[in-house]
Motif scaffolding. Structure first.
Motif, PDB file in Angstrom:
ATOM      1  N   CYS A 112     -23.614 -11.424  19.639  1.00 18.16           N
ATOM      2  CA  CYS A 112     -23.566  -9.901  18.908  1.00 18.16           C
ATOM      3  C   CYS A 112     -23.394  -9.723  18.026  1.00 18.16           C
ATOM      4  O   CYS A 112     -23.732  -8.564  17.091  1.00 18.16           O
ATOM      5  CB  CYS A 112     -23.460  -8.807  20.287  1.00 18.16           C
ATOM      6  SG  CYS A 112     -24.745  -7.854  20.864  1.00 18.16           S
ATOM      7  N   ARG A 113     -21.942 -10.256  17.889  1.00 16.97           N
ATOM      8  CA  ARG A 113     -21.591 -10.602  16.941  1.00 16.97           C
ATOM      9  C   ARG A 113     -22.143 -11.728  15.605  1.00 16.97           C
ATOM     10  O   ARG A 113     -21.475 -11.631  14.561  1.00 16.97           O
ATOM     11  CB  ARG A 113     -19.835 -11.041  16.850  1.00 16.97           C
ATOM     12  CG  ARG A 113     -19.493  -9.699  16.899  1.00 16.97           C
ATOM     13  CD  ARG A 113     -17.619  -9.638  16.691  1.00 16.97           C
ATOM     14  NE  ARG A 113     -17.292 -11.186  18.168  1.00 16.97           N
ATOM     15  CZ  ARG A 113     -16.578 -11.341  19.097  1.00 16.97           C
ATOM     16  NH1 ARG A 113     -16.503  -9.993  19.669  1.00 16.97           N
ATOM     17  NH2 ARG A 113     -16.178 -11.847  20.018  1.00 16.97           N
TER      18      ARG A 113
ATOM     19  N   TYR B  66     -18.060 -21.902  26.821  1.00 17.50           N
ATOM     20  CA  TYR B  66     -16.224 -21.213  26.642  1.00 17.50           C
ATOM     21  C   TYR B  66     -16.007 -20.026  28.065  1.00 17.50           C
ATOM     22  O   TYR B  66     -15.087 -19.773  27.908  1.00 17.50           O
ATOM     23  CB  TYR B  66     -16.661 -20.642  25.415  1.00 17.50           C
ATOM     24  CG  TYR B  66     -15.290 -19.546  24.719  1.00 17.50           C
ATOM     25  CD1 TYR B  66     -14.140 -20.092  24.003  1.00 17.50           C
ATOM     26  CD2 TYR B  66     -15.295 -18.220  24.494  1.00 17.50           C
ATOM     27  CE1 TYR B  66     -13.118 -19.248  23.749  1.00 17.50           C
ATOM     28  CE2 TYR B  66     -14.077 -17.655  24.365  1.00 17.50           C
ATOM     29  CZ  TYR B  66     -12.980 -18.049  23.955  1.00 17.50           C
ATOM     30  OH  TYR B  66     -11.851 -17.027  23.352  1.00 17.50           O
ATOM     31  N   CYS B  67     -17.130 -19.742  28.057  1.00 15.32           N
ATOM     32  CA  CYS B  67     -17.285 -18.434  28.676  1.00 15.32           C
ATOM     33  C   CYS B  67     -17.479 -18.642  29.704  1.00 15.32           C
ATOM     34  O   CYS B  67     -17.260 -18.116  31.279  1.00 15.32           O
ATOM     35  CB  CYS B  67     -18.364 -17.427  28.368  1.00 15.32           C
ATOM     36  SG  CYS B  67     -18.643 -16.717  26.651  1.00 15.32           S
ATOM     37  N   ASP B  68     -17.132 -19.061  30.369  1.00 12.25           N
ATOM     38  CA  ASP B  68     -16.865 -20.173  31.807  1.00 12.25           C
ATOM     39  C   ASP B  68     -15.395 -20.571  31.919  1.00 12.25           C
ATOM     40  O   ASP B  68     -15.169 -22.480  32.589  1.00 12.25           O
ATOM     41  CB  ASP B  68     -18.023 -21.095  32.194  1.00 12.25           C
ATOM     42  CG  ASP B  68     -18.058 -22.293  34.311  1.00 12.25           C
ATOM     43  OD1 ASP B  68     -17.593 -21.359  34.531  1.00 12.25           O
ATOM     44  OD2 ASP B  68     -18.243 -23.279  33.460  1.00 12.25           O
TER      45      ASP B  68
ATOM     46  N   PRO C 159     -13.477 -17.907  17.498  1.00 14.76           N
ATOM     47  CA  PRO C 159     -13.937 -19.154  17.893  1.00 14.76           C
ATOM     48  C   PRO C 159     -15.590 -19.007  17.537  1.00 14.76           C
ATOM     49  O   PRO C 159     -15.976 -17.784  17.519  1.00 14.76           O
ATOM     50  CB  PRO C 159     -13.748 -19.015  19.181  1.00 14.76           C
ATOM     51  CG  PRO C 159     -13.803 -17.521  19.570  1.00 14.76           C
ATOM     52  CD  PRO C 159     -13.147 -16.980  18.987  1.00 14.76           C
ATOM     53  N   GLU C 160     -15.651 -20.564  17.484  1.00 11.90           N
ATOM     54  CA  GLU C 160     -16.866 -20.566  16.761  1.00 11.90           C
ATOM     55  C   GLU C 160     -17.963 -21.863  18.186  1.00 11.90           C
ATOM     56  O   GLU C 160     -16.950 -22.290  18.365  1.00 11.90           O
ATOM     57  CB  GLU C 160     -17.144 -21.533  15.177  1.00 11.90           C
ATOM     58  CG  GLU C 160     -16.661 -20.338  14.344  1.00 11.90           C
ATOM     59  CD  GLU C 160     -16.165 -21.698  12.946  1.00 11.90           C
ATOM     60  OE1 GLU C 160     -16.999 -22.200  12.975  1.00 11.90           O
ATOM     61  OE2 GLU C 160     -16.102 -20.029  11.629  1.00 11.90           O
TER      62      GLU C 160
ATOM     63  N   ASP D  18     -18.481 -11.258  27.684  1.00  7.48           N
ATOM     64  CA  ASP D  18     -17.789 -12.825  26.841  1.00  7.48           C
ATOM     65  C   ASP D  18     -19.135 -12.682  26.422  1.00  7.48           C
ATOM     66  O   ASP D  18     -18.615 -12.887  24.961  1.00  7.48           O
ATOM     67  CB  ASP D  18     -17.034 -13.413  27.693  1.00  7.48           C
ATOM     68  CG  ASP D  18     -16.141 -13.476  26.381  1.00  7.48           C
ATOM     69  OD1 ASP D  18     -15.399 -13.163  25.888  1.00  7.48           O
ATOM     70  OD2 ASP D  18     -15.290 -14.719  26.550  1.00  7.48           O
ATOM     71  N   ALA D  19     -20.099 -13.688  26.506  1.00  7.62           N
ATOM     72  CA  ALA D  19     -21.122 -14.340  25.417  1.00  7.62           C
ATOM     73  C   ALA D  19     -21.475 -13.394  25.222  1.00  7.62           C
ATOM     74  O   ALA D  19     -21.622 -13.414  23.931  1.00  7.62           O
ATOM     75  CB  ALA D  19     -22.128 -15.124  26.642  1.00  7.62           C
TER      76      ALA D  19
END
Length: 88
Positions: free
Chosen positions: A38-39, A16-18, A5-6, A32-33
């Motif tokens: 980190c990536r 997205y993380c909620d 995902p972007e 998750d966030a």
């Protein structure tokens, strides 16, 4: 093929993380966030001396405590955005 995902905005990442759309993220959802941040390449989201988030901020647990200010059960978008701005 795995699709990554972007997120064009920090708000999109938070949303997205909620997945339950509570308006808050739990420590598990924050993980998750954290993993997504980190990536990111250094030129997109770098911190101290051009290091990546993982290189500079330590563990996700340390980041959670920095974002919440104490051991809370959730994080609002305002807190998340403030933390991300300060970490960057």
């Amino acid at each position: 093929v795995r699709v990554t995902p972007e997120f064009p905005t920090l708000r999109d990442l938070f949303n997205y993380c909620d997945p339950d759309e509570s308006g808050n993220i739990s420590q598990e959802e924050f993980q998750d966030a954290w993993d997504h941040l980190c990536r990111l390449p250094k030129d997109v989201f770098s911190v101290e001396a051009g290091n990546t988030l993982a290189e500079s901020a330590g563990s996700c647990h340390e980041a959670w405590r920095a974002a919440t200010g104490e051991d809370k059960s959730h994080l609002t978008f305002a807190q998340f955005a403030r933390w991300a701005n300060e970490a960057k």
